[in-house]
Write an enzyme that holds these catalytic residues in place. Sequence first.
Site, PDB file in Angstrom:
ATOM      1  N   GLU A   1       0.844  -1.197   0.000  1.00 17.13           N
ATOM      2  CA  GLU A   1       0.000   0.000   0.000  1.00 17.13           C
ATOM      3  C   GLU A   1       0.879   1.246   0.000  1.00 17.13           C
ATOM      4  OE1 GLU A   1      -2.411   1.632  -0.700  1.00 17.13           O
ATOM      5  OE2 GLU A   1      -3.968   1.719   0.833  1.00 17.13           O
ATOM      6  N   ASP A   2       0.364   2.348  -0.554  1.00 16.82           N
ATOM      7  CA  ASP A   2       1.149   3.588  -0.578  1.00 16.82           C
ATOM      8  C   ASP A   2       1.244   4.220   0.810  1.00 16.82           C
ATOM      9  OD1 ASP A   2      -1.552   4.324  -0.506  1.00 16.82           O
ATOM     10  OD2 ASP A   2      -1.422   5.779  -2.140  1.00 16.82           O
TER      11      ASP A   2
ATOM     12  N   ASP B   1      -3.401   5.905   6.512  1.00 22.57           N
ATOM     13  CA  ASP B   1      -3.808   7.181   7.096  1.00 22.57           C
ATOM     14  C   ASP B   1      -4.778   6.866   8.237  1.00 22.57           C
ATOM     15  OD1 ASP B   1      -4.352   9.866   7.474  1.00 22.57           O
ATOM     16  OD2 ASP B   1      -5.492  10.112   5.638  1.00 22.57           O
TER      17      ASP B   1
ATOM     18  N   PHE C   1      -0.259  16.469   3.770  1.00 19.07           N
ATOM     19  CA  PHE C   1      -0.701  15.716   2.593  1.00 19.07           C
ATOM     20  C   PHE C   1       0.463  15.604   1.621  1.00 19.07           C
ATOM     21  CE2 PHE C   1      -3.118  14.553  -1.131  1.00 19.07           C
ATOM     22  CZ  PHE C   1      -4.063  13.692  -0.583  1.00 19.07           C
TER      23      PHE C   1
ATOM     24  N   ARG D   1       1.290  11.877  -9.496  1.00 18.40           N
ATOM     25  CA  ARG D   1       1.710  10.495  -9.217  1.00 18.40           C
ATOM     26  C   ARG D   1       3.078  10.173  -9.824  1.00 18.40           C
ATOM     27  NH1 ARG D   1      -2.678   7.582  -7.159  1.00 18.40           N
ATOM     28  NH2 ARG D   1      -4.704   8.126  -8.007  1.00 18.40           N
TER      29      ARG D   1
END
Length: 177
Positions: free
Chosen positions: A98-99, A102, A151, A164
Amino acid sequence: MTGLSKEILIPRSEISRRVQELADQISRECAGEEILAIGVLKGAFIFMSDLVRAMAVPCQTDFIRAASYGAGSESSGNVVITKDLELAVEGRNILIVEDIVDTGLTLQHIVDHIKRRNPKSIKVCAFLDKRKRRKVPFEADYVGFSMDDGFVVGYGLDFNEQYRFLPDVYVIRTDVD
Ligand code: IMP
């Protein structure tokens, strides 16, 4: 006037060093096993491709996609699988890639979804971890970098589908003049 600016948080040299460390750790701990790496689209596509190429264990790949964010930056809490796996999971060693973790809602949902298909084992590798923002208790087994609030974009991560492609990770700031 309000605008966006971005500042490098993690340069590509640090990313590649850390990805190799993660790959070495996973290769050591999974030696002798065959892994099915499952990338979470879209954000993990670059991390996944770097990670599997740096690992020294045989590995198959598949992808899953979950939606919860829409166009904003806050999780709605209502996670839906929008693209399911194509390979069978039963009896296999799963590595979810997963990136970023959060709130933890997306990964919790994906892990529960995959567990229902009776894998032999499940581990989670997250490139980034915003530990302080959890809404549910969730711990990844492998974490690239921990970060505070903010963010981030680049290295697969987006803001409204932009950025991206950037090779470094940037933090986005809203500037008010
Ligand atoms: P969670 O369900 O709140 O843990 O959210 C996980 C998903 O939110 C990630 O897979 C990302 O797609 C997205 N996300 C969370 N924080 C960021 C960020 O800082 N930049 C880009 N995407 C993010």
